[in-house]
Each structure stands twice: as C-alpha cells, then as structure tokens.
Design a protein around this motif. Sequence first.
Motif, PDB file in Angstrom:
ATOM      1  N   VAL A  54       0.901  -1.487  -0.061  1.00 47.45           N
ATOM      2  CA  VAL A  54      -0.055   0.026   0.233  1.00 47.45           C
ATOM      3  C   VAL A  54       0.832   1.291   0.059  1.00 47.45           C
ATOM      4  O   VAL A  54       0.772   2.452  -0.879  1.00 47.45           O
ATOM      5  CB  VAL A  54      -0.774   0.028   1.158  1.00 47.45           C
ATOM      6  N   ASN A  55       1.938   1.457   1.043  1.00 46.38           N
ATOM      7  CA  ASN A  55       2.899   2.349   0.934  1.00 46.38           C
ATOM      8  C   ASN A  55       3.494   2.776  -0.408  1.00 46.38           C
ATOM      9  O   ASN A  55       3.845   3.801  -0.873  1.00 46.38           O
ATOM     10  CB  ASN A  55       3.731   2.274   2.246  1.00 46.38           C
ATOM     11  N   ASP A  56       3.998   1.535  -0.769  1.00 44.74           N
ATOM     12  CA  ASP A  56       4.773   1.702  -2.170  1.00 44.74           C
ATOM     13  C   ASP A  56       4.110   1.933  -3.285  1.00 44.74           C
ATOM     14  O   ASP A  56       4.559   2.724  -4.207  1.00 44.74           O
ATOM     15  CB  ASP A  56       5.585   0.405  -2.436  1.00 44.74           C
ATOM     16  N   LEU A  57       2.909   1.525  -3.335  1.00 43.97           N
ATOM     17  CA  LEU A  57       1.941   1.872  -4.473  1.00 43.97           C
ATOM     18  C   LEU A  57       1.573   3.466  -4.421  1.00 43.97           C
ATOM     19  O   LEU A  57       1.481   4.101  -5.373  1.00 43.97           O
ATOM     20  CB  LEU A  57       0.828   0.854  -4.397  1.00 43.97           C
ATOM     21  N   ALA A  58       1.443   3.956  -3.303  1.00 41.12           N
ATOM     22  CA  ALA A  58       0.998   5.176  -2.912  1.00 41.12           C
ATOM     23  C   ALA A  58       2.240   6.177  -3.394  1.00 41.12           C
ATOM     24  O   ALA A  58       2.071   7.202  -4.078  1.00 41.12           O
ATOM     25  CB  ALA A  58       0.559   5.663  -1.575  1.00 41.12           C
ATOM     26  N   ASN A  59       3.292   5.605  -3.343  1.00 39.18           N
ATOM     27  CA  ASN A  59       4.579   6.430  -3.543  1.00 39.18           C
ATOM     28  C   ASN A  59       4.961   6.041  -4.717  1.00 39.18           C
ATOM     29  O   ASN A  59       6.196   6.729  -5.347  1.00 39.18           O
ATOM     30  CB  ASN A  59       5.735   6.314  -2.588  1.00 39.18           C
ATOM     31  N   HIS A  60       4.544   5.163  -5.498  1.00 37.57           N
ATOM     32  CA  HIS A  60       5.167   4.783  -7.140  1.00 37.57           C
ATOM     33  C   HIS A  60       6.248   4.213  -6.906  1.00 37.57           C
ATOM     34  O   HIS A  60       7.201   4.724  -8.036  1.00 37.57           O
ATOM     35  CB  HIS A  60       4.689   5.917  -7.973  1.00 37.57           C
ATOM     36  N   ASP A  61       6.734   3.514  -5.919  1.00 37.94           N
ATOM     37  CA  ASP A  61       8.276   3.229  -5.776  1.00 37.94           C
ATOM     38  C   ASP A  61       8.228   1.824  -6.429  1.00 37.94           C
ATOM     39  O   ASP A  61       7.936   0.836  -5.677  1.00 37.94           O
ATOM     40  CB  ASP A  61       8.438   3.182  -4.237  1.00 37.94           C
TER      41      ASP A  61
END
Length: 750
Positions: A564-571
């Motif tokens: 969820v966090n990495d998807l939000a940051n597009h990382d």
Amino acid sequence: MGDPYILMLVALAVLAIVDLVVGVSNDAVNFLNSAIGSKAISVKKIMIIASVGVFFGAVTSSGMMEVARKGIFNPGMFVFQDVMYIFMAVMITDILLLDIFNSLGMPTSTTVSIVFELLGSAVVIALIKIANNDAENISAIWNYINYNTATDIVLGILLSVVVAFSVGAIVQYFSRLIYSFNFETRPNYINALFGGFAITAITYFIIIKGLKGTDFYGSIAGLLEGNTIQIIAASFLIWTLISGLLIRFLKINILVLIIGVGTFSLAMAFAGNDLVNFIGVPIAALNSYEAWSVSGVDPQLFSMGSLAKKVPSNIWLLLLAGAIMVVTLWTSSKAKSVIETGINLSRQGEGHEKFQPNNVSRVVVRAAMFLNVGINYIIPKKTQTFINSKFEKPVLQLTKDKTYEMPAFDLVRASVNLIMASVLISIATSMKLPLSTTYVTFMVAMGTSLADRAWGRESAVYRVAGVLNVIGGWFLTAIIAFIVAGVIAYLISLHIASIPLLLILLAVLIGRNTIKHRNKTKEVKKKDYIERAELITINGVIEESADHISGVAERVNKLYTNVVNDLANHDLNKLRKTDKHVEKLNSEIDSLKDGVFYFIKSLDETSVQASRFYIMVLGYLQDVAQSISYISRASYKHVNNNHKNLKKGQLKDLKEIDIELASLLMKVNATFKNRSFDDLSQIIFDKRQLLNHVSDSVEKQVARIRTDETSPKNTTLYFSLLLETKDLISALMNLLNTYEEFYLTTKSKK
C-alpha cells in the motif's frame, strides 16, 4: 628487488592457509557423507579414520605438485617475474571465487577452478609478452601454453564425470544382484568374496598407485612393475581369506569394515588429489624464488625453465598442510553443519529435492522410460521377476497397522560409493591428472542410486536435473575462473603495487561475505520438514500449526502495508523487493504442503484425525499467501508499466483498510504466539467490520466511475486489490474457524 618477492611469498603462504581452511570446509565432507549416511560407524571413529587417511594422502600427493609448476604452461617461456604474477593472480582468484560461490550456495570445484585460473592468468601474461615482442604474433601463444597437457586435464575432468556415473551404476547394479536388500542373510562366502574384491581394490589403487608419487616408490619399483596380475591375484586371495576368517570367528560385519577402510581410502585419495589445489601454487612459487635468488639474474630476465624439472617436494610442508586439513575437519563449524546434514543421506530423499526439474531433465526421463519399456519387452518375464526380487526393500512391521520401509541407502551402497570413488580418484592421481573429487563422489553416488532404483517416477526428473546442474556448474566455474584470473594477472602486470590493493580488496570482500553469511544463518529458521518426523501427536500438530499461522500473519501484515505504501509512492524498487518476499513466503508454504505425505505417515494411530486439520490449515495459509501474492504482483505490474497513480480517495480507502487489516493480523499473531486460543471467537466476530469496509470501498469506486474516474487501468487495479483483499480476509477467517473448531474438539476430549 628481492624484498617485494619475499613479501609475495609471505602473502602466498597466508593465502594457502586460508585456501586450505575454506576449501576443506567445503570439500572434505565428500568422503564422510557415505560413511555417516549409512550410520555404520560412529561419527567420532569416522573422523579419526578420515584424519589418518588425510595424512597419508598428503604424503603421496607430491607427484601432483607438478601440475601447478608445468602442467598448464611452459615455464621455460616465462621469466621469474611472470610466474610470480601468475601464481599471485591464481591464489587471489581461487580464494575470491571459492568464497563467493560458498556465499551464494552454488556448487563449485577447487580442481576445476585452479586449472582454469592457471590457464587464464598464463594466457594473459603470454599475450602481454607477445604484444611486447615484434618478432612474435598471436599464433605464438601455443609456445607458452602446454596445450597438450592442459587438454588432457580438461578432457580428464569431463570424462571423470561420465566414468564415475557409469562405473558407479554398473558396480552397484551387480552388487545389488548379489546381495539384494536382505544382505544380512547372504552366505558368508559372498561376504568374504565381496570383502576380498573391495580391499584388493584399495590395496592396489590406493597404496601401490599412491606410492608412485613418493620417493619411497623407487626402492620397491622393481618388485611391483611387471607383476601387476600376480599382485592383484595374490591380494584377492589373501584378503578374501582374511575376510572369511573375520566373519566366521570374530563375527565382524564385513560391510562395516569395508566402509571404514573405504573412508580411509577416499580421505587419502581426496588429500592426494586436492592438496595441489591449495598449496601447489605457493610451493611452485617457493621453488621459483629459490632458483632465482641464487642466480643473481634480474627477475625480468631469469628464465624459469627449472620448473620443468622434477623437484622433490618438501615432506614437512606436505605434512603441515595435512595437519591444517585435519584441524579444519575437526573444528570448522561449516564442516560440522554439513556433516550433521549428511546423516540424513541414508533416507530416500523424503520428497525434498535439492534441484528443480527443467525441460532437458524431463526429456531425458521420458526417453529413459521409453527405453525401459523396450528393454522389458526383450527380457524374459522370469528374468525380470528374479531381478525385481533382488531390488525389493524389506518392510518392518512396527505395529499391527503401521509399517516402516527401510531406507535404500544401506551398507552395500555406502560401500560401493566409497570404494569406487576412491579407486577412480586414485587412478587419476597416479596418472597426475587432477579431477574434481566433489563431482566424482557426487556422480558415483548418483550412479549407484540410479542402479539401486532410487530414481523412481517421483524423483528421477529432479536427480537428472541435479546431474545437469553439476555439469553446468563445472562450465560456469571454468569460465569465471579463466576470466577473473586473467583480469587480475593483467592488473598485477600493470604495476606490482596493485598486489597489496587486491589483497586488501580480497580481505574486505571475504569479511563482508562472512558477516552477511553469519547474519543470514541467524535469520534462517529451522527447516520445517526436519521436525515433521516428530509430529506424531495432536499436541505436536497444534503447536506447529500455531507457529505457522503466527508467522504468516506477521509477514502478511508487513507485506500488505509495504504494498500500500509503495503503491502510493509509486516506488518500483520497493515493490520489486516486496514481491520477492512474497514469493519466498509462497515457496515456504508450498514446501510445507509437499511434506504432507510424510507428515501423515509419521502420525500415530490415535492422531490420524489431525491430518485432515493440518491439510486444511496449510490450504488456507496457501490461499492467504496467494492473495497477497496477487496484490503485490498487480501493484508491481501497474507501476512497472508507468500507469497513472491511484487517486487520493482510492489511496485513503486502501490505507484505512490496511490499518484495520493490520490490527486484525496483529491480534491473530498475538493469539497464536501466546497460545490464547480462547480469543479466536472475538477475532472472528470483529472481521465483519473489515469486510463491510471493503464492500463500501467497492461501492465508492462504482460511484467514482460514473462521475469523475478517467483511468480504466486504475479502476482495474483498484477493484483487483479490493476483491483480493476480501478473499484474503475470507481465507484467514476460514482458517480461524477451522482452528477454533479443532481446538475446542480436542479440548473437550481431554
């Protein structure tokens, strides 16, 4: 000009000790696995026998030292400075490669690496000399490289793989026809003849052939040469008679004696063949320095033709090397761990194969099955029945309804493994051809297991893949050794000051790899299937399944939050790492499911009902893992394809779901870790709110599509994440319901 070369000798001596320690930790257990796997002799006695064999092998390895001096290159074409550069490049590369391969867990061979390191560094130095000599062109390279001997060595190593496999299979096949699996009931004369054959092979190939490399051989050469047939015949009669007497009057199991003698012979053969890999180059460097230091000639002009002459080996250096090998064998933690693992080699694989099948192995197995059908068509049925009876493994009746199949890795196969591997290695040593003891012992073991019908339909494709991986590992080792040694030799030739820099770099890399390996070892948990044999009661099933659920809940919690966090940051990089962790989780659960067959067989009669529960638990855990796998992969694919980021409203909903799911998973983790199973009903009740939240998010997205949503890719991803999250929660709740039901049922029966 002497000081730099003295320092190089000191560095080479230190590198030789390091090479001995690292190499023995990796290779020495090759001659211990069969003895320990058969459980015929105690580990302590095996270690003592092997230690004595290593000492004898060290003394008889002097003839092999010529390989490092003149086996690969023509020393007369090089000057003193050249050979010192070559030897330094070889030792640095050898330790670096061995350490890297060990850290990666990849198969390698010290013999293959040393041969191609000598070849690679010698070729580069030769090319530099040719480039600086206007009178020579590229074709002159063959004047520098001893290509005839080098070709013989390379072909010998390749041929040894084929010969080891074939000879091991043939000898084991006929040994099994003679002995069958009921070897305890065979007549004494068969045991005596087998003992006579085995010990005669050791007497001739290990002792007589091994003595050819020593100074002592000259005094008895007249008695031995030309009398080969008489010596073999006399040895066979004598050892057969001795074996018969030992069996009849002392009631000694001749197979146990053969395993003990075979362990000694293989340890001796190992040291005799492999010692050159560790100290051959430093000894050659010492010989070169001694020849140059008394000449008074400039190191760039002094020809090293003296290396082509026979140089007597220093017996004290050989014994010192043997002592280091023995100490390493007893004290190395890595060697001990491999020895402990080797105890399980007596089992028939237990379904956990080291190598994964590939298309080539599948084709080979299908071809072998087709060939087998043709052979069975030709061989008469009565003959097939007789042969099959010899390969029937006896079954022990433990209880009225429970039986145990004896392991196929018995004393007969252990004896053949040891004898044939030691004989093949000793023949190569007497011919001064280095070969890979690792591959020979491995291929003999593979050949004997094939002949012993251990390669059934369940395991054949994995074993064939293992053989192909060994051959592939040989080529990989050879190519890397050649290139890296050549590069290091070139760097050293640019300036001698690069040597200390390379040594510092080597120390840093080894230190870093050691720390990483140590940390990795601490993190790696004990393999689940090792403990499964002890799960014979309901309480054992409850304990292990609770550990599995607790661990999966904790890891899924972290993985979902990361996605969820990495998807939000597009990382993209972090999503890639998360996906690898998800794959690891799936692999571990698949491994558990692969062991269900052995788990069910291990249960006692009063605990069979636990098998259904355990299978269902693993099934739900797999559903949870597959859900998080889909979520991770879909997110990674979305970002990797450079699609638009999710909208703030979508990310906000996902984050709220993540927080609620994290709370639920933490409760699950705590409940199973603390064994507070009475709390399960409350967790199951609380899951409704989370499912409602997911359903609300789906309805919100439907409303967005009808008003302001413009990206079909975002919609596809978002719906996929929500629906898969719902499946994850459902699988988790089914798991908890199953566990609560089983726990309450078990509790009521107490």
